[in-house]
Design an enzyme around this catalytic site. Structure first.
Site, PDB file in Angstrom:
ATOM      1  N   CYS A   1      23.716 173.003  53.489  1.00 56.63           N
ATOM      2  CA  CYS A   1      24.935 173.082  52.292  1.00 56.63           C
ATOM      3  C   CYS A   1      25.087 174.534  52.150  1.00 56.63           C
ATOM      4  CB  CYS A   1      24.481 172.461  51.204  1.00 56.63           C
ATOM      5  SG  CYS A   1      25.645 173.018  49.883  1.00 56.63           S
TER       6      CYS A   1
ATOM      7  N   CYS B   1      24.993 175.463  48.684  1.00 54.54           N
ATOM      8  CA  CYS B   1      23.504 175.512  48.085  1.00 54.54           C
ATOM      9  C   CYS B   1      22.999 176.790  48.306  1.00 54.54           C
ATOM     10  CB  CYS B   1      22.719 174.140  48.677  1.00 54.54           C
ATOM     11  SG  CYS B   1      23.719 172.705  48.191  1.00 54.54           S
TER      12      CYS B   1
END
Length: 97
Positions: free
Chosen positions: A22, A25
């Site tokens: 991600c 993230c």
């Protein structure tokens, strides 16, 4: 460590559910790391990879990453998915002290 132990490890606990793939993230990783330094042990911070902790993520109804959850005395008090400003997240955590 069981999830119930994690969220009760300190009076205030931040749990971040993330994924290695991600991009949001990845951008939050240094922010969360810095939070740990700024909080200096006054709150626990746990980062759980949803791919490695799928049953826990499902049980906590995590539908997007990153998802941040703040617990106060083992009870969920606040939750947000997506990137968040580090100072805003720090203020959120400190509001539960």
């Amino acid at each position: 460590m069981e999830y119930n132990e994690i969220i009760a490890s300190k009076p205030v606990v931040l749990v971040e559910f993330y994924a290695t793939w991600c991009p949001h993230c990845k951008r939050m990783m240094p922010v969360v790391e810095q939070l740990g330094e700024l909080l200096d042990g006054s709150a626990d911070i746990y980062q759980l990879d949803i791919d490695e902790n799928e049953p826990v993520a499902e049980a906590q109804e995590v539908n997007g990453v990153p998802t941040f959850i703040i617990y106060k005395d083992g009870k969920e008090e606040w939750r947000q998915s997506g990137e968040i400003d580090g100072q805003e997240l720090l203020a959120r955590i400190q509001s539960y002290f």
